[in-house]
Design an enzyme around this catalytic site. Structure first.
Site, PDB file in Angstrom:
ATOM      1  CB  SER A 108     127.118  73.076  12.039  1.00  0.00           C
ATOM      2  OG  SER A 108     128.160  72.499  12.814  1.00  0.00           O
ATOM      3  CE1 TYR A 133     126.673  68.542   8.703  1.00  0.00           C
ATOM      4  CE2 TYR A 133     128.542  69.182  10.070  1.00  0.00           C
ATOM      5  CZ  TYR A 133     127.178  69.077   9.877  1.00  0.00           C
ATOM      6  OH  TYR A 133     126.309  69.531  10.849  1.00  0.00           O
TER       7      TYR A 133
END
Length: 250
Positions: A108, A133
């Site tokens: 990401s 994350y």
């Protein structure tokens, strides 16, 4: 298709076979938060499949409350990185035998905000769900980089990518205010079909056959963060991952 929830997997299987007309689609149980499940799945694939040309590491847990995997890893680093690391390790002999082959890991753009805390990879001293994350997504980029170097000359190439901001239930752990923002920007986000395009591109584009270790976005090469191209950090993460998973992978 390797899936954690077999009920939802059956629904997806029906959709895929109907849309594609291809009946040769199989679902298998895989929970990347449990190394026993990963080992059982890999054993089955190694026994039943003669070839594995493309592995897409696509599982994702995002900004969830603090929790641990069955093996005691923080959930986001455990599923997003450790699970994929072990799965790839266990399938690698079959992948090498199937060359030319590709390993695609979905990262990401959030990796850009990440750091790797090698002293506290499981965020036990302090936990920030967004930082955890981003750490896991940076780990995806670093894993791909190391993998490419280790597989040089083996006929197996590796890629990491940003799929875009995609409308999936990955957002379920956001608070109400954050979900409201996502709803407002949803016209500018990608559908799941659009979000899959860069993964597909990395998996099959002929022009990438001789490329390996790179990071992609919108079906094109992209620039990863400075830390994402730090080979020393990549090797240190690799060594720590092997130690935590109790595997030997040089």
């Amino acid at each position: 298709m390797a899936c954690r929830d077999m009920e939802r997997a059956s629904t997806a299987l029906k959709e895929v076979t109907e849309a594609s007309g291809n009946q040769n689609v199989i679902i298998k149980k895989l929970d990347l938060s449990d190394t026993i499940s990963i080992r059982e799945f890999a054993e089955l694939i190694n026994k039943e499949e003669k070839q594995l040309n493309i592995l897409i590491n696509n599982a994702g847990v995002m900004v969830c409350p603090y929790g641990k995997t069955a093996d005691g890893f923080e959930m986001q680093i455990g599923v997003n990185h450790m699970g994929h690391f072990l799965l790839t390790y266990l399938l690698l002999d079959l992948i090498k035998k199937s060359a030319p082959a590709r390993i695609v890991t979905v990262s990401s753009m959030a990796h850009s905000w990440g750091t790797i805390n090698l002293e506290d990879i499981n965020s036990e001293k302090s936990y920030d769900k967004k930082a955890a994350y981003s750490q896991s997504k940076l780990a995806n980029v670093l894993f791909t980089r190391s993998l490419a170097m280790k597989l040089k000359g083996a006929g197996v190439t590796a890629y990491s990518l940003h799929p875009g901001v995609v409308q999936t239930d990955l957002w379920r752990h956001l608070n109400k205010a954050q979900q409201a923002v996502m709803w407002m920007v949803s016209p500018f986000t990608k559908t799941s079909v659009q979000g899959a395009q860069t993964s597909i591109y990395c998996a099959v584009a002929p022009e990438l056959a001789t490329e390996s270790g790179g990071y992609y976005s919108d079906c094109a090469p992209a620039t990863c963060s400075t830390l994402g191209s730090d080979d020393t950090l990549a090797q240190r993460l690799w060594d720590l991952s092997c130690k935590m998973l109790n595997v030997s992978w040089d």
